[in-house]
Design a protein around this motif. Structure first.
Motif, PDB file in Angstrom:
ATOM      1  N   ASN A   1      49.387  42.280  45.717  1.00 20.30           N
ATOM      2  CA  ASN A   1      49.628  41.699  44.386  1.00 20.30           C
ATOM      3  C   ASN A   1      49.967  42.836  43.416  1.00 20.30           C
ATOM      4  OD1 ASN A   1      47.067  42.672  43.025  1.00 20.30           O
ATOM      5  ND2 ASN A   1      46.199  41.481  44.695  1.00 20.30           N
TER       6      ASN A   1
ATOM      7  N   TYR B   1      54.066  37.757  41.656  1.00 20.32           N
ATOM      8  CA  TYR B   1      53.399  36.492  41.328  1.00 20.32           C
ATOM      9  C   TYR B   1      54.500  35.416  41.212  1.00 20.32           C
ATOM     10  CZ  TYR B   1      50.804  33.194  38.362  1.00 20.32           C
ATOM     11  OH  TYR B   1      50.220  32.073  37.835  1.00 20.32           O
TER      12      TYR B   1
ATOM     13  N   ASP C   1      50.649  35.476  46.359  1.00 26.54           N
ATOM     14  CA  ASP C   1      50.556  36.778  45.701  1.00 26.54           C
ATOM     15  C   ASP C   1      51.286  37.856  46.497  1.00 26.54           C
ATOM     16  OD1 ASP C   1      49.018  36.572  43.258  1.00 26.54           O
ATOM     17  OD2 ASP C   1      47.308  35.989  44.505  1.00 26.54           O
TER      18      ASP C   1
END
Ligand SMILES: *Cc1c(COP(=O)(O)O)cnc(C)c1O
Length: 367
Positions: free
Chosen positions: A60, A181, A191
């Motif tokens: 992420n 995202y 993610d």
């Protein structure tokens, strides 16, 4: 009247659906679900897109920021200068990397980190983290000059493909982080994130730290954690990256259309682009001087998915109370938090949708 979402992820998916399905089938048949050839291929493609030699996929964007900071091996507890007007993740990554957030205010016109404030805050700090907010780059030439020898880490989560003086987001700092995202300009189906850099040693450190500190199975050279990119996400990102230049161009056209539709509407201020910037309009946020929350409620009641980014600046968040900043510490960021209103914008938004947003907004601010 059908609702108009803030972002339309279905519309983006429709453009890549076949390619993604075929890619998923191949991955599922192959059985490698983490990293693998698709991640390596995406890393090479994203590095080229970002004008640098190395990209490392991560789990992420917050991890990407933390990994970039950890790779720099700064003295524990040293200061990291960042704007008060950002998504909280920028500050979280600083703390998680063992550093101390040093918040500064933003400039009143573009709401980007203010070089004059940086110049005041930087002595004694170890790193500078400009945030390319809403899809346009912070003023990089002055910031790099102020930073001097100190490393600059770009938070490029909102600026994939944005340029300043022709130079692309991610190629300005010593190292940069970005987020995939789902709602970002380049969004995964879950993610994902990446670190980009021209520095081979830093790229290798990021790769090591994000894989349990291990370059060889069961040999853990340094303290790390687990932040690797899923293979399925790389399939999605490769398909979408090919469309990203056209999508960013469509965002620019949509932003220009809002500019025209909303010119002369009393009570709102339109977003400003810093000279030299090629904006990618992650968010199109107007400022409503009075009664923003009532205007937001009117838009939402009319089925328009407007939003607020971000209603509370970092220094006034309960989680960051420990930094010791009272209300009034960063007045520009605080005023922005009270006034900003994000309008629906995505590459596939239609003229009809934008006209309706403009119509409802103009009526709501007059009320
Ligand atoms: C989205 C975002 C992040 C964090 O990314 P995640 O992938 O959600 O962890 C960091 N900084 C900014 C400015 C962002 O917008």
């Amino acid at each position: 009247m059908t609702d108009i979402p803030l972002v339309d992820l279905h519309a983006a998916h429709a453009e890549v659906a076949e390619e993604v399905r075929a890619g998923f089938d191949a991955v599922l048949a192959g059985g490698a679900y983490i990293k693998g050839p698709d991640v390596a291929a995406f890393e090479a493609e994203y590095a080229a897109f970002s004008g640098v030699r190395h990209a490392v996929g991560t789990a992420n964007g917050t991890d990407a920021l933390e990994l970039a900071l950890r790779a720099l091996d700064l003295p524990p507890g040293s200061g990291a200068v960042l704007p008060a007007n950002t998504f909280v993740a920028t500050a979280e990554a600083v703390v998680r990397a063992g550093l101390r957030p040093v918040l500064v205010d933003v400039d009143p016109e573009h709401l980007l980190i203010d070089p004059a404030a940086v110049a005041d805050a930087l002595p004694g700090a170890a790193v500078l983290l400009p945030v390319h907010l809403n899809g346009q780059l912070a003023p990089m030439a002055p910031l790099l000059e102020i930073a001097g020898e100190l490393p600059v880490v770009e938070d490029g989560a909102q600026s994939q493909g944005a340029r300043q003086d022709g130079r692309v987001s991610g190629s300005w700092g010593r190292i940069a982080a970005t987020s995939f995202y789902p709602g970002k300009n380049l969004g995964a189906y879950g993610d994902a994130g990446a670190v980009v850099t021209d520095d081979e040693g830093l790229a290798a450190a990021v790769r090591l730290i994000g894989d349990h500190g291990s370059g060889r199975k069961y040999v853990h050279e340094r303290f790390g954690f687990n932040s690797r990119m899923d293979t399925l996400q790389a399939v999605v990102l490769r398909a979408k990256l090919r469309r990203l230049p056209a999508w960013n161009q469509a965002r620019r056209a949509a932003a220009a259309r809002y500019d025209a539709l909303l010119a002369g509407v009393d009570g709102i201020t339109l977003p400003r682009t810093l000279p030299g910037n090629e904006h990618v309009w992650h968010l199109y946020a107007v400022r409503v001087a009075r009664g923003r929350d009532a205007v937001l409620a009117d838009l939402q009641a009319a089925g328009i998915g407007a939003g607020v980014h971000y209603p509370v600046p970092v220094h006034l968040q309960p989680a960051f109370r420990g930094l010791g900043h009272a209300e009034g510490a960063f007045p520009v960021a605080e005023r922005a938090a009270a006034e900003l209103l994000t309008l629906p914008l995505f590459p596939q938004i239609t003229e009809d949708q934008q006209s309706r947003v403009a119509e409802v907004l103009a009526k709501a601010v007059r009320r």
